[in-house]
Scaffold this motif. Sequence first.
Motif, PDB file in Angstrom:
ATOM      1  N   GLY A  79       0.569  -1.229  -0.353  1.00  0.00           N
ATOM      2  CA  GLY A  79      -0.229   0.223  -0.086  1.00  0.00           C
ATOM      3  C   GLY A  79       0.932   1.790   0.323  1.00  0.00           C
ATOM      4  O   GLY A  79       0.521   2.054  -0.874  1.00  0.00           O
ATOM      5  N   GLN A  80       1.098   0.949   0.612  1.00  0.00           N
ATOM      6  CA  GLN A  80       2.526   2.912   0.948  1.00  0.00           C
ATOM      7  C   GLN A  80       3.360   2.568  -0.690  1.00  0.00           C
ATOM      8  O   GLN A  80       3.971   4.290  -1.074  1.00  0.00           O
ATOM      9  N   LEU A  81       3.630   0.892  -1.323  1.00  0.00           N
ATOM     10  CA  LEU A  81       4.477   1.917  -2.430  1.00  0.00           C
ATOM     11  C   LEU A  81       3.976   2.121  -3.131  1.00  0.00           C
ATOM     12  O   LEU A  81       3.722   3.243  -3.724  1.00  0.00           O
ATOM     13  N   TYR A  82       2.736   1.646  -3.459  1.00  0.00           N
ATOM     14  CA  TYR A  82       0.974   2.400  -4.423  1.00  0.00           C
ATOM     15  C   TYR A  82       1.278   3.913  -4.176  1.00  0.00           C
ATOM     16  O   TYR A  82       1.352   4.463  -5.037  1.00  0.00           O
ATOM     17  N   TYR A  83       0.684   4.469  -2.513  1.00  0.00           N
ATOM     18  CA  TYR A  83       0.907   6.356  -2.702  1.00  0.00           C
ATOM     19  C   TYR A  83       1.936   6.917  -3.049  1.00  0.00           C
ATOM     20  O   TYR A  83       1.958   7.790  -3.402  1.00  0.00           O
ATOM     21  N   ILE A  84       3.445   6.091  -2.411  1.00  0.00           N
ATOM     22  CA  ILE A  84       4.199   6.494  -2.758  1.00  0.00           C
ATOM     23  C   ILE A  84       4.667   7.132  -4.253  1.00  0.00           C
ATOM     24  O   ILE A  84       4.943   7.655  -5.021  1.00  0.00           O
ATOM     25  N   PHE A 129      -3.292   6.414   7.478  1.00  0.00           N
ATOM     26  CA  PHE A 129      -3.629   5.405   6.712  1.00  0.00           C
ATOM     27  C   PHE A 129      -3.457   4.834   8.168  1.00  0.00           C
ATOM     28  O   PHE A 129      -5.040   3.924   8.041  1.00  0.00           O
ATOM     29  N   TYR A 130      -2.930   4.667   9.064  1.00  0.00           N
ATOM     30  CA  TYR A 130      -3.244   3.983   9.903  1.00  0.00           C
ATOM     31  C   TYR A 130      -3.743   4.689  11.571  1.00  0.00           C
ATOM     32  O   TYR A 130      -4.090   4.119  12.679  1.00  0.00           O
TER      33      TYR A 130
END
Length: 191
Positions: free
Chosen positions: A41-46, A69-70
């Motif tokens: 998820g964080q990779l897609y966001y970045i 997100f969290y």
Amino acid sequence: PIWLGGPWPLQRNLKRDLAFYRRMGVTGMHVHSTDNFGTNGQLYYIAAKFAWNTECNVDDLLDDYYEYFYGPARKPMEQYFARLCDLFQDAPLCTDGYIYQYVERRTWFIELFNDSFLGELHDLIEEAYELANTDVLKKRVELSRFSLEYTEMLRDLLVSLNDCEKPGPNAVAKEIRKERARQLKRELMAA
């Protein structure tokens, strides 16, 4: 073949790689990854943010991602992903993703995801779940829990495949070992 959607967080790589792409004048990119949002998820966001602004600071993006997100589950989730990054950063082998084909690579994965390490990750997920104060945040933490459980299933399959190819002195009959591997593969594919 089995696509191994294990937890391969790459945010540290992106921090280095995106700066390099910027220096090289890259004006576009394609991100290819599995649909394992619990890990990626964080990779897609970045990647999405970087696509709009190549001057983005990856640390700031990660800070933003974890915060929004969290929410209150941020700290244990940051620790969870940091531990996964540490694991692969310190690992003695680089993989092309075809772990299931070679005994040595399977053994490497099995040794990395030992019971102690998996227990530590489970503890962080449980802490995050307890801190998540809405159903939405709990579901977000559960994405990573599912990814972790999938990783355990994958490890069990790799152990079983190794047992089929190189059985130990106390191994059960070959047909039993093979059926166990087939069953684990079905369970993994269903997951």
